[in-house]
Design a protein around this motif. Structure first.
Motif, mmCIF file in Angstrom:
data_model
loop_
_atom_site.group_PDB
_atom_site.id
_atom_site.type_symbol
_atom_site.label_atom_id
_atom_site.label_comp_id
_atom_site.label_asym_id
_atom_site.label_seq_id
_atom_site.Cartn_x
_atom_site.Cartn_y
_atom_site.Cartn_z
ATOM 1 N N MET A 1 0.820 -1.188 0.000
ATOM 2 C CA MET A 1 0.000 0.000 0.000
ATOM 3 C C MET A 1 0.871 1.261 0.000
ATOM 4 S SD MET A 1 -3.088 -0.971 -0.203
ATOM 5 C CE MET A 1 -4.151 0.314 0.309
ATOM 6 N N ASN A 2 1.969 1.219 0.731
ATOM 7 C CA ASN A 2 2.832 2.403 0.769
ATOM 8 C C ASN A 2 3.462 2.697 -0.587
ATOM 9 O OD1 ASN A 2 2.368 2.969 3.480
ATOM 10 N ND2 ASN A 2 4.073 1.731 4.167
ATOM 11 N N ILE A 3 3.779 1.667 -1.331
ATOM 12 C CA ILE A 3 4.367 1.856 -2.657
ATOM 13 C C ILE A 3 3.316 2.391 -3.615
ATOM 14 C CG2 ILE A 3 5.441 0.692 -4.619
ATOM 15 C CD1 ILE A 3 6.608 -1.305 -2.549
ATOM 16 N N PRO B 1 9.738 1.323 -4.347
ATOM 17 C CA PRO B 1 10.000 -0.115 -4.221
ATOM 18 C C PRO B 1 11.386 -0.407 -3.641
ATOM 19 C CG PRO B 1 8.943 0.321 -6.313
ATOM 20 C CD PRO B 1 9.266 1.658 -5.692
ATOM 21 N N ASP B 2 12.366 0.414 -4.001
ATOM 22 C CA ASP B 2 13.715 0.200 -3.470
ATOM 23 C C ASP B 2 13.757 0.431 -1.964
ATOM 24 O OD1 ASP B 2 14.798 -0.506 -5.935
ATOM 25 O OD2 ASP B 2 15.215 1.587 -6.447
ATOM 26 N N GLU B 3 13.034 1.440 -1.477
ATOM 27 C CA GLU B 3 12.986 1.685 -0.035
ATOM 28 C C GLU B 3 12.310 0.522 0.690
ATOM 29 O OE1 GLU B 3 12.693 6.503 0.361
ATOM 30 O OE2 GLU B 3 10.961 5.435 -0.458
ATOM 31 N N ALA B 4 11.255 -0.010 0.112
ATOM 32 C CA ALA B 4 10.560 -1.144 0.721
ATOM 33 C C ALA B 4 11.471 -2.370 0.768
ATOM 34 C CB ALA B 4 9.288 -1.460 -0.061
ATOM 35 N N ARG B 5 12.225 -2.600 -0.299
ATOM 36 C CA ARG B 5 13.148 -3.742 -0.338
ATOM 37 C C ARG B 5 14.233 -3.584 0.725
ATOM 38 N NH1 ARG B 5 13.626 -6.756 -5.079
ATOM 39 N NH2 ARG B 5 15.878 -6.550 -5.098
ATOM 40 N N GLU B 6 14.753 -2.379 0.888
ATOM 41 C CA GLU B 6 15.781 -2.153 1.907
ATOM 42 C C GLU B 6 15.227 -2.393 3.306
ATOM 43 O OE1 GLU B 6 18.623 1.425 3.613
ATOM 44 O OE2 GLU B 6 17.799 1.603 1.595
#
Length: 58
Positions: free
Chosen positions: A1-3, A10-15
């Motif tokens: 939902m945040n993305i 997406p890169d921040e979520a992956r990190e």
């Protein structure tokens, strides 16, 4: 939902997943860019898009 809402990339979520001790992805190498979203006109990120896609596969 945040993305989807644009709050994080997406890169921040992956990190975040890679560094979270409680994440199921904590031992997965998530370095590098996130994969591109597939181009599918039914997949708009919503539940109705998901349901439409599932109904088409029956």
């Amino acid at each position: 939902m945040n993305i989807v809402s644009g709050k994080i990339s997406p890169d921040e979520a992956r990190e975040r997943e890679a560094t979270d001790d409680t994440s199921i992805y904590r031992n997965v190498n998530l370095t590098g860019p996130a994969p591109e979203k597939p181009e599918d006109d039914l997949d708009d990120g919503s539940m109705s898009g998901l349901l439409s896609k599932a109904e088409g596969e029956e």
